[in-house]
Design a protein around this motif. Structure first.
Motif, PDB file in Angstrom:
ATOM      1  N   ILE A 362     -16.204  -9.778   1.228  1.00 48.46           N
ATOM      2  CA  ILE A 362     -14.825 -10.094   0.947  1.00 48.46           C
ATOM      3  C   ILE A 362     -14.203  -9.723  -0.653  1.00 48.46           C
ATOM      4  O   ILE A 362     -13.038  -9.270  -0.327  1.00 48.46           O
ATOM      5  CB  ILE A 362     -14.799 -11.620   1.039  1.00 48.46           C
ATOM      6  CG1 ILE A 362     -15.051 -12.066   2.488  1.00 48.46           C
ATOM      7  CG2 ILE A 362     -13.314 -12.085   0.853  1.00 48.46           C
ATOM      8  CD1 ILE A 362     -14.989 -13.502   2.790  1.00 48.46           C
ATOM      9  N   LYS A 363     -14.943  -9.959  -1.409  1.00 44.96           N
ATOM     10  CA  LYS A 363     -14.641  -9.648  -2.720  1.00 44.96           C
ATOM     11  C   LYS A 363     -14.224  -7.999  -2.841  1.00 44.96           C
ATOM     12  O   LYS A 363     -13.250  -7.614  -3.569  1.00 44.96           O
ATOM     13  CB  LYS A 363     -15.519 -10.033  -3.970  1.00 44.96           C
ATOM     14  CG  LYS A 363     -15.110  -9.801  -5.308  1.00 44.96           C
ATOM     15  CD  LYS A 363     -16.003 -10.310  -6.241  1.00 44.96           C
ATOM     16  CE  LYS A 363     -15.650 -10.055  -7.824  1.00 44.96           C
ATOM     17  NZ  LYS A 363     -16.621 -10.758  -8.694  1.00 44.96           N
ATOM     18  N   THR A 364     -15.208  -7.469  -2.288  1.00 41.63           N
ATOM     19  CA  THR A 364     -15.425  -5.684  -2.540  1.00 41.63           C
ATOM     20  C   THR A 364     -14.105  -5.324  -1.524  1.00 41.63           C
ATOM     21  O   THR A 364     -13.297  -4.417  -2.048  1.00 41.63           O
ATOM     22  CB  THR A 364     -16.544  -5.356  -1.825  1.00 41.63           C
ATOM     23  OG1 THR A 364     -17.823  -5.630  -2.516  1.00 41.63           O
ATOM     24  CG2 THR A 364     -16.420  -3.616  -1.784  1.00 41.63           C
ATOM     25  N   GLN A 370      -6.697  -3.815  -3.511  1.00 37.36           N
ATOM     26  CA  GLN A 370      -5.913  -3.484  -4.626  1.00 37.36           C
ATOM     27  C   GLN A 370      -5.836  -2.105  -5.046  1.00 37.36           C
ATOM     28  O   GLN A 370      -4.887  -1.646  -5.513  1.00 37.36           O
ATOM     29  CB  GLN A 370      -6.538  -4.242  -5.836  1.00 37.36           C
ATOM     30  CG  GLN A 370      -6.202  -5.777  -5.374  1.00 37.36           C
ATOM     31  CD  GLN A 370      -6.918  -6.922  -6.571  1.00 37.36           C
ATOM     32  OE1 GLN A 370      -7.523  -6.313  -7.685  1.00 37.36           O
ATOM     33  NE2 GLN A 370      -6.838  -8.234  -6.293  1.00 37.36           N
ATOM     34  N   LEU A 371      -7.066  -1.634  -5.112  1.00 37.66           N
ATOM     35  CA  LEU A 371      -7.037  -0.144  -5.600  1.00 37.66           C
ATOM     36  C   LEU A 371      -6.316   0.898  -4.569  1.00 37.66           C
ATOM     37  O   LEU A 371      -5.764   1.844  -5.029  1.00 37.66           O
ATOM     38  CB  LEU A 371      -8.573   0.149  -5.477  1.00 37.66           C
ATOM     39  CG  LEU A 371      -8.684   1.962  -5.824  1.00 37.66           C
ATOM     40  CD1 LEU A 371      -8.409   2.063  -7.284  1.00 37.66           C
ATOM     41  CD2 LEU A 371     -10.285   2.122  -5.931  1.00 37.66           C
ATOM     42  N   GLU A 376      -1.553   4.132  -3.908  1.00 40.31           N
ATOM     43  CA  GLU A 376       0.028   4.442  -3.035  1.00 40.31           C
ATOM     44  C   GLU A 376       1.158   4.273  -3.993  1.00 40.31           C
ATOM     45  O   GLU A 376       2.003   5.115  -4.037  1.00 40.31           O
ATOM     46  CB  GLU A 376       0.091   3.297  -1.801  1.00 40.31           C
ATOM     47  CG  GLU A 376      -0.987   3.443  -0.877  1.00 40.31           C
ATOM     48  CD  GLU A 376      -0.672   2.448   0.178  1.00 40.31           C
ATOM     49  OE1 GLU A 376       0.268   1.648   0.108  1.00 40.31           O
ATOM     50  OE2 GLU A 376      -1.229   2.572   1.270  1.00 40.31           O
ATOM     51  N   MET A 377       0.958   3.406  -4.972  1.00 42.05           N
ATOM     52  CA  MET A 377       2.292   3.201  -6.001  1.00 42.05           C
ATOM     53  C   MET A 377       2.272   4.566  -6.794  1.00 42.05           C
ATOM     54  O   MET A 377       3.423   5.250  -7.001  1.00 42.05           O
ATOM     55  CB  MET A 377       1.991   2.223  -6.821  1.00 42.05           C
ATOM     56  CG  MET A 377       3.306   1.954  -7.920  1.00 42.05           C
ATOM     57  SD  MET A 377       3.170   0.470  -8.658  1.00 42.05           S
ATOM     58  CE  MET A 377       1.538   0.668  -9.643  1.00 42.05           C
ATOM     59  N   ILE A 378       1.164   5.246  -7.288  1.00 41.87           N
ATOM     60  CA  ILE A 378       1.269   6.343  -7.929  1.00 41.87           C
ATOM     61  C   ILE A 378       1.665   7.584  -7.105  1.00 41.87           C
ATOM     62  O   ILE A 378       2.319   8.301  -7.594  1.00 41.87           O
ATOM     63  CB  ILE A 378      -0.324   6.506  -8.625  1.00 41.87           C
ATOM     64  CG1 ILE A 378      -0.639   5.471  -9.510  1.00 41.87           C
ATOM     65  CG2 ILE A 378      -0.515   8.150  -9.315  1.00 41.87           C
ATOM     66  CD1 ILE A 378      -2.191   5.542  -9.954  1.00 41.87           C
ATOM     67  N   ILE A 379       1.182   7.595  -6.014  1.00 41.67           N
ATOM     68  CA  ILE A 379       1.603   8.734  -5.044  1.00 41.67           C
ATOM     69  C   ILE A 379       3.212   8.610  -4.928  1.00 41.67           C
ATOM     70  O   ILE A 379       3.880   9.580  -5.113  1.00 41.67           O
ATOM     71  CB  ILE A 379       0.859   8.658  -3.903  1.00 41.67           C
ATOM     72  CG1 ILE A 379      -0.474   8.998  -4.040  1.00 41.67           C
ATOM     73  CG2 ILE A 379       1.459   9.804  -2.848  1.00 41.67           C
ATOM     74  CD1 ILE A 379      -1.635   8.811  -2.780  1.00 41.67           C
TER      75      ILE A 379
END
Length: 388
Positions: A362-364, A370-371, A376-379
């Motif tokens: 779940i943590k992974t 998040q990654l 997506e924000m950078i693109i």
């Protein structure tokens, strides 16, 4: 005076036995043999009664005449007197026969008792027939059987088994063919053949015609001929004008598929786990989730039944192909069996291992999400900052 024969059940058929004063009747309680003259006497009395009855024949009642007289008138008078005496004797014997029939009856109503009861059938007898020689009695019943009796001993000599209740049947005069009508609308025709040793045998039905469903018998004969011609063509092989049609084989269900079809979810999951194939197990789990059978497959498991499931989850939960379905399944298993922790060392060890793997997975996935959001924000920023 009126005679009465009490069958004790509805009478289905009745036959007079040739050359005797006996008759046979059929009904729910089997075949009854009646002696009209001898009443409830033994069967051996029948031959005595029948032989005595032959005196009714005019040829048996001729009175021996004296030697002819030379006087023709005297001879004519003697002949007339002898004829009168013969007629009187015949009337007396006929009267005696009538009195014997009346007096042997059991009671004022004239009810005759049977001399034999043939109870060789398990159910009601529907038809009685004689064979061509009149030496055998045949009875058909709704117990599917036709039985053959010897008229001398009334013992069963043959039995013919049919596939349905017998409603009626008849046999040819030469005893070569028997036709049987049955309750399912089928007319069965059996023909006797001669065996190599000279013994006569009756083979299974050579032709069966479904009168109720398909129509006239002539149509069946045509269809039988067509079927025989088709089978003969198969032995010769296909020609250049024939088309071969392959019939697809029926797909055989796997064990877990059959169990799932019968809504035996717990057994279906165990069968899928035995295959050691994660694709099969996960596919089955998805199907049970859609049919609300997953909870039924997990409830009520003991240590031996829970062990394979926990081993599968701890092995495959980190596989990205199945992690989404197995995370959901792991939550259900942990919530269901948390109260039994501490009763088995092996199960406890797998429980804690599964719990750790579940938290790590779940943590992974949260980090990956998040990654993915950062990427997506950078693109998107890069796309907006580009000049037109």
């Amino acid at each position: 005076h009126q005679l009465s024969f009490d069958q004790g059940a509805p009478v289905e058929d009745i036959l007079f036995i040739p050359s005797t004063f006996m008759l046979a009747s059929a009904g729910l309680n089997g075949v009854l043999i009646w002696d009209i003259l001898g009443g409830s006497g033994s069967i051996s009395d029948i031959s005595d009664s029948s032989s005595s009855s032959s005196s009714l024949s005019p040829s048996a009642n001729k009175v021996k005449t004296e030697e002819h007289d030379d006087d023709e008138d005297t001879e004519a008078m003697r002949d007339e007197q002898e004829e009168d005496e013969g007629e009187k004797e015949m009337v007396d014997e006929a009267t005696e026969l009538k009195e014997r029939i009346i007096n042997h009856s059991s009671g004022p109503s004239g009810t005759i008792k049977p001399i034999a009861r043939l109870q060789n059938h398990q159910k009601a007898v529907t038809t009685l027939r004689f064979d061509g020689t009149k030496s055998r009695l045949l009875s058909g019943s709704i117990d599917h059987n036709i039985k053959v009796y010897d008229l001398q001993t009334f013992s069963v000599t043959h039995t013919f088994k049919n596939h349905a209740p017998v409603l009626s049947f008849d046999i040819s005069h030469d005893n070569s063919t028997i036709a049987v009508g049955m309750a399912d609308g089928v007319l069965s025709m059996r023909k006797r053949i001669i065996a190599a040793e000279g013994e006569t045998v009756l083979p299974p039905p050579s032709s069966i015609y479904n009168i109720a469903a398909l129509g006239p018998i002539s149509e069946y004969k045509d269809r039988l001929d067509e079927a025989a011609s088709f089978r003969a063509s198969l032995s010769r092989g296909a020609s250049e004008f024939d088309f071969r049609i392959d019939v697809p084989k029926k797909v055989r269900l796997e064990v877990y598929e059959g169990l799932l079809k019968d809504h035996r979810y717990k057994e279906a999951l165990d069968s899928a786990l035995e295959t050691k194939n994660p694709l099969i197990v996960v596919s089955l789990i998805e199907t049970m989730m859609a049919s609300e059978g997953l909870s039924q497959s997990l409830d009520g498991r003991d240590e031996e039944e829970l062990l394979p499931l926990l081993e599968f989850l701890t092995t495959e939960i980190t596989d990205p192909r199945f992690s989404s379905q197995l995370i959901t399944l792991s939550h259900i298993v942990l919530d269901t069996y948390a109260p039994v922790i501490g009763q088995s060392f092996v199960i406890d060890k797998l429980f804690f291992q599964l719990q750790d793997l579940l938290h790590q997975e779940i943590k992974t996935q949260m980090l990956m999400q998040q990654l993915n959001g950062v990427i997506e924000m950078i693109i998107n920023n890069a796309t907006v900052s580009q000049p037109n």
